[in-house]
Design a protein around this motif. Structure first.
Motif, PDB file in Angstrom:
ATOM      1  N   HIS A 280     -42.599 -48.099 -46.944  1.00 25.49           N
ATOM      2  CA  HIS A 280     -41.868 -48.155 -45.737  1.00 25.49           C
ATOM      3  C   HIS A 280     -42.804 -47.459 -44.730  1.00 25.49           C
ATOM      4  O   HIS A 280     -42.291 -47.483 -43.769  1.00 25.49           O
ATOM      5  CB  HIS A 280     -40.522 -47.408 -45.348  1.00 25.49           C
ATOM      6  N   VAL A 281     -44.489 -47.360 -44.864  1.00 22.72           N
ATOM      7  CA  VAL A 281     -44.707 -46.999 -43.769  1.00 22.72           C
ATOM      8  C   VAL A 281     -45.603 -47.819 -42.366  1.00 22.72           C
ATOM      9  O   VAL A 281     -44.932 -47.717 -41.105  1.00 22.72           O
ATOM     10  CB  VAL A 281     -46.542 -47.171 -44.474  1.00 22.72           C
ATOM     11  N   ASN A 282     -45.075 -49.474 -42.928  1.00 20.93           N
ATOM     12  CA  ASN A 282     -44.844 -50.351 -41.714  1.00 20.93           C
ATOM     13  C   ASN A 282     -43.683 -49.960 -40.611  1.00 20.93           C
ATOM     14  O   ASN A 282     -44.007 -49.859 -39.595  1.00 20.93           O
ATOM     15  CB  ASN A 282     -45.184 -51.722 -41.841  1.00 20.93           C
ATOM     16  N   GLU A 283     -42.403 -49.816 -41.674  1.00 19.90           N
ATOM     17  CA  GLU A 283     -41.985 -49.711 -40.891  1.00 19.90           C
ATOM     18  C   GLU A 283     -41.781 -48.464 -40.082  1.00 19.90           C
ATOM     19  O   GLU A 283     -41.060 -47.363 -38.635  1.00 19.90           O
ATOM     20  CB  GLU A 283     -40.036 -49.246 -41.523  1.00 19.90           C
ATOM     21  N   PHE A 284     -42.163 -47.089 -40.763  1.00 21.11           N
ATOM     22  CA  PHE A 284     -42.864 -45.889 -39.664  1.00 21.11           C
ATOM     23  C   PHE A 284     -43.563 -45.853 -39.132  1.00 21.11           C
ATOM     24  O   PHE A 284     -43.983 -45.049 -37.318  1.00 21.11           O
ATOM     25  CB  PHE A 284     -42.766 -44.770 -40.952  1.00 21.11           C
ATOM     26  N   LYS A 285     -44.678 -46.705 -38.788  1.00 19.77           N
ATOM     27  CA  LYS A 285     -45.420 -46.832 -37.326  1.00 19.77           C
ATOM     28  C   LYS A 285     -44.986 -47.732 -36.172  1.00 19.77           C
ATOM     29  O   LYS A 285     -45.628 -47.952 -35.284  1.00 19.77           O
ATOM     30  CB  LYS A 285     -46.736 -47.591 -37.817  1.00 19.77           C
ATOM     31  N   SER A 286     -43.973 -48.671 -36.548  1.00 12.37           N
ATOM     32  CA  SER A 286     -42.763 -49.297 -35.533  1.00 12.37           C
ATOM     33  C   SER A 286     -42.766 -48.440 -34.458  1.00 12.37           C
ATOM     34  O   SER A 286     -42.337 -47.251 -35.181  1.00 12.37           O
ATOM     35  CB  SER A 286     -42.296 -50.197 -35.843  1.00 12.37           C
ATOM     36  N   ILE A 287     -42.710 -49.006 -33.643  1.00 12.20           N
ATOM     37  CA  ILE A 287     -41.822 -48.772 -32.169  1.00 12.20           C
ATOM     38  C   ILE A 287     -40.500 -48.946 -31.642  1.00 12.20           C
ATOM     39  O   ILE A 287     -39.570 -47.973 -31.359  1.00 12.20           O
ATOM     40  CB  ILE A 287     -42.304 -48.652 -31.011  1.00 12.20           C
ATOM     41  N   GLU A 288     -39.522 -49.115 -32.789  1.00 14.49           N
ATOM     42  CA  GLU A 288     -38.487 -49.539 -33.488  1.00 14.49           C
ATOM     43  C   GLU A 288     -37.606 -48.732 -33.406  1.00 14.49           C
ATOM     44  O   GLU A 288     -36.682 -48.236 -32.990  1.00 14.49           O
ATOM     45  CB  GLU A 288     -38.053 -51.486 -33.772  1.00 14.49           C
ATOM     46  N   LYS A 289     -37.348 -48.132 -34.836  1.00 14.99           N
ATOM     47  CA  LYS A 289     -36.584 -46.914 -34.979  1.00 14.99           C
ATOM     48  C   LYS A 289     -37.155 -46.191 -35.317  1.00 14.99           C
ATOM     49  O   LYS A 289     -36.566 -44.962 -34.573  1.00 14.99           O
ATOM     50  CB  LYS A 289     -36.935 -47.505 -37.127  1.00 14.99           C
ATOM     51  N   PHE A 290     -38.390 -46.077 -35.320  1.00 15.34           N
ATOM     52  CA  PHE A 290     -39.335 -44.845 -34.682  1.00 15.34           C
ATOM     53  C   PHE A 290     -39.558 -44.159 -33.358  1.00 15.34           C
ATOM     54  O   PHE A 290     -40.592 -44.691 -33.527  1.00 15.34           O
ATOM     55  CB  PHE A 290     -40.262 -43.559 -35.733  1.00 15.34           C
ATOM     56  N   LYS A 291     -38.852 -43.956 -32.142  1.00 13.32           N
ATOM     57  CA  LYS A 291     -38.602 -44.428 -31.355  1.00 13.32           C
ATOM     58  C   LYS A 291     -40.374 -42.809 -30.044  1.00 13.32           C
ATOM     59  O   LYS A 291     -40.329 -43.134 -29.173  1.00 13.32           O
ATOM     60  CB  LYS A 291     -38.286 -44.433 -30.448  1.00 13.32           C
ATOM     61  N   ILE A 292     -39.860 -42.225 -31.212  1.00 10.81           N
ATOM     62  CA  ILE A 292     -40.661 -40.435 -30.690  1.00 10.81           C
ATOM     63  C   ILE A 292     -41.557 -40.054 -31.525  1.00 10.81           C
ATOM     64  O   ILE A 292     -41.735 -39.980 -33.085  1.00 10.81           O
ATOM     65  CB  ILE A 292     -39.399 -39.430 -29.862  1.00 10.81           C
ATOM     66  N   PHE A 293     -42.650 -39.504 -31.051  1.00 12.93           N
ATOM     67  CA  PHE A 293     -43.349 -38.608 -31.405  1.00 12.93           C
ATOM     68  C   PHE A 293     -43.680 -37.051 -31.594  1.00 12.93           C
ATOM     69  O   PHE A 293     -43.564 -36.923 -30.032  1.00 12.93           O
ATOM     70  CB  PHE A 293     -44.917 -39.281 -31.702  1.00 12.93           C
ATOM     71  N   ASN A 294     -44.121 -36.280 -32.461  1.00 14.19           N
ATOM     72  CA  ASN A 294     -43.845 -34.914 -31.986  1.00 14.19           C
ATOM     73  C   ASN A 294     -45.151 -33.943 -31.086  1.00 14.19           C
ATOM     74  O   ASN A 294     -45.791 -34.919 -31.634  1.00 14.19           O
ATOM     75  CB  ASN A 294     -44.235 -33.792 -33.056  1.00 14.19           C
ATOM     76  N   THR A 295     -45.337 -33.859 -30.144  1.00 14.79           N
ATOM     77  CA  THR A 295     -46.641 -33.566 -29.310  1.00 14.79           C
ATOM     78  C   THR A 295     -46.824 -32.358 -29.804  1.00 14.79           C
ATOM     79  O   THR A 295     -48.210 -31.589 -29.078  1.00 14.79           O
ATOM     80  CB  THR A 295     -45.744 -33.189 -28.090  1.00 14.79           C
TER      81      THR A 295
END
Length: 470
Positions: A280-295
């Motif tokens: 699932h790593v590629n899915e995690f890296k895509s910006i479609e499913k996971f649109k935000i990241f921790n600052t």
């Protein structure tokens, strides 16, 4: 006969007991961490259970309640706040020897200068007393103590404390490196910023802050220039009794490795790339499913920190970090502060503007913040409104520019980059003064040749390999 986990732990305990460089708290914390690691706690998540957090869980910044107009109410808010900067990192990636926070960012001011100016402005404006805490590591402690002396006359109370010092583990037999004669700094490591919570309590700082009526701590990396105090977030947390808030921001393709927030089994939690099953790593890296990241800008209730640390409830995911010291394979076990989110009551994320995430991790970031793309006012670096494109230019500098000292000598002045989209520089390149770069620019010197870009040059959408291309 194979050694069992309990054998390993008992050998480790007796070896650690003999390490007189560290406190009892550190010894216990370390044994606890290694025991958890050896017991093989499940790190990976069940992919099918992951849910996208709703707006109640990750609150859009625009929907936070407006601030009170009355400045005495703002002062009341500020009097409940403490700012804590993670100051354990050395500037080694950028070729510096001391704490990273003393690298000059702009107009001769360092990260630390800017942080102090920002808090001082708040304290002066509202008559508040927001203190600044710096969490150092044993690597940065001595230098930082000397550096903070220059702020003695500023209107900011500065306190420092150290995060834990843990021994590196020898992979072969799981014994501490220092008990095998490696007594220098190489035998030890600071166990990541997840250690901020126990260290706040163990240092005595937490109780001192609570006794002064402080309620929330704003934790951020000292190299994130966007991490300034935001009263809207603080106000929201106090009104809604949220014990923890992680600032997240929309992910771009440059942020594919950053952790993201998910809803999991009814709670909000941080999902890091290390916990993602391979398929699932590629899915995690895509910006479609996971649109935000921790600052890694975190707002945390101090009473909740005390409750959770004292009951040993913060069992955050362990990040194994393999290293090598003098040919010996060692392991350092670390934790991250953001992973603690799932243990706090009413924890939320807030989807903040990208301007709150402006980290300086390399000289390419330094080029951005020193250029005309940003302006500096009251200790706050903000983006120049003349830039039409919401994205920053992508900048790739060769190894000749990696160290700050080399970077500074190769630029007579930082070029104008307001209209730049993309810059690649490699080889022995030197920049004159007053240069303007626009569009897509590639400057790659031929091997063994020195390439000087003359003063005042305007370069737009060009590839340059030698003086004849200028």
């Amino acid at each position: 006969m194979a050694t069992t986990t309990s054998d390993k732990i008992s050998s480790l305990k007796s070896a650690v007991a003999g390490l007189d460089q560290i406190s009892e708290n550190e010894k216990n914390g370390f044994i606890n961490l290694v025991s958890r690691y050896l017991s093989g706690e499940a790190q990976q998540v069940e992919w099918s259970k992951i849910q996208t957090p709703t707006d109640e869980v990750v609150v859009p910044y625009d929907s936070l309640a407006p601030l009170p107009d009355d400045s005495s109410e703002v002062k009341n808010l500020l009097d409940k706040l403490v700012v804590l900067k993670l100051n354990g990192g050395l500037g080694t990636t950028m070729g510096c020897t001391g704490p990273k926070s003393v690298i000059e960012v702009r107009e001769g001011l360092t990260f630390l200068d800017l942080i102090v100016i920002q808090i001082e402005n708040l304290n002066n404006k509202y008559g508040s007393n927001v203190p600044l805490l710096l969490m150092n590591s044993f690597n940065t402690h001595d230098d930082t103590q000397k550096i903070v002396e220059k702020y003695t006359n500023s209107n900011v109370e500065i306190h420092t404390f150290n995060q834990s010092q843990y021994p590196r583990l020898v992979v072969d037999d799981f014994l501490p490196l220092p008990s095998k004669g490696q007594t220098g700094k190489d035998g030890w490591y600071p166990p990541g910023h997840g250690d901020v919570f126990p260290s706040l309590l163990n240092s005595g700082k937490l109780d001192a802050l609570l006794s002064k009526g402080k309620e929330y701590v704003f934790v951020a990396n000292s190299d994130n220039l966007g991490a300034i105090v935001d009263l809207k977030i603080l106000n929201h947390l106090i009104q809604n009794k949220n014990e923890y808030c992680m600032e997240v921001t929309p992910k771009t393709l440059a942020d594919v490795k950053g952790g993201t927030l998910i809803s999991y089994e009814g709670r909000v939690q941080l999902l890091e790339i290390a916990q993602v099953p391979d398929e699932h790593v590629n899915e995690f890296k895509s910006i479609e499913k996971f649109k935000i990241f921790n600052t890694n800008n975190l707002w945390v209730n101090l009473k909740a920190v005390k409750r959770l640390v004292e009951t040993d409830a913060l069992k955050t995911e362990i990040i194994p970090n393999p290293k090598e010291v003098d040919g010996v394979k060692v392991l350092q076990l670390e934790t991250a502060a953001g992973a603690a989110i799932r243990f706090f009551d009413k924890a939320i994320g807030s989807n903040v503007p990208r301007s709150r995430f402006l980290p300086v991790k390399a000289t390419s970031d330094l080029l951005l913040v020193q250029s005309d793309l940003y302006t500096l006012q009251d200790g706050f670096v903000s983006r120049n409104s003349a830039r039409a494109n919401p994205e920053n230019p992508s900048i790739e500098l060769g190894p000749e520019f990696k160290k700050v000292s080399n970077f500074l000598t190769r630029f007579k002045s930082i070029p104008s980059i307001i209209q730049l989209d993309n810059l690649k520089v490699a080889g022995d390149v030197w920049f004159g003064a007053g240069i303007t770069l626009k569009g897509k620019v590639s400057i790659v010197a031929k091997p063994g040749a020195k390439l000087e870009i003359p003063d005042g040059a305007v370069i737009a959408n060009k590839e340059i390999n030698g003086p004849e291309d200028l």
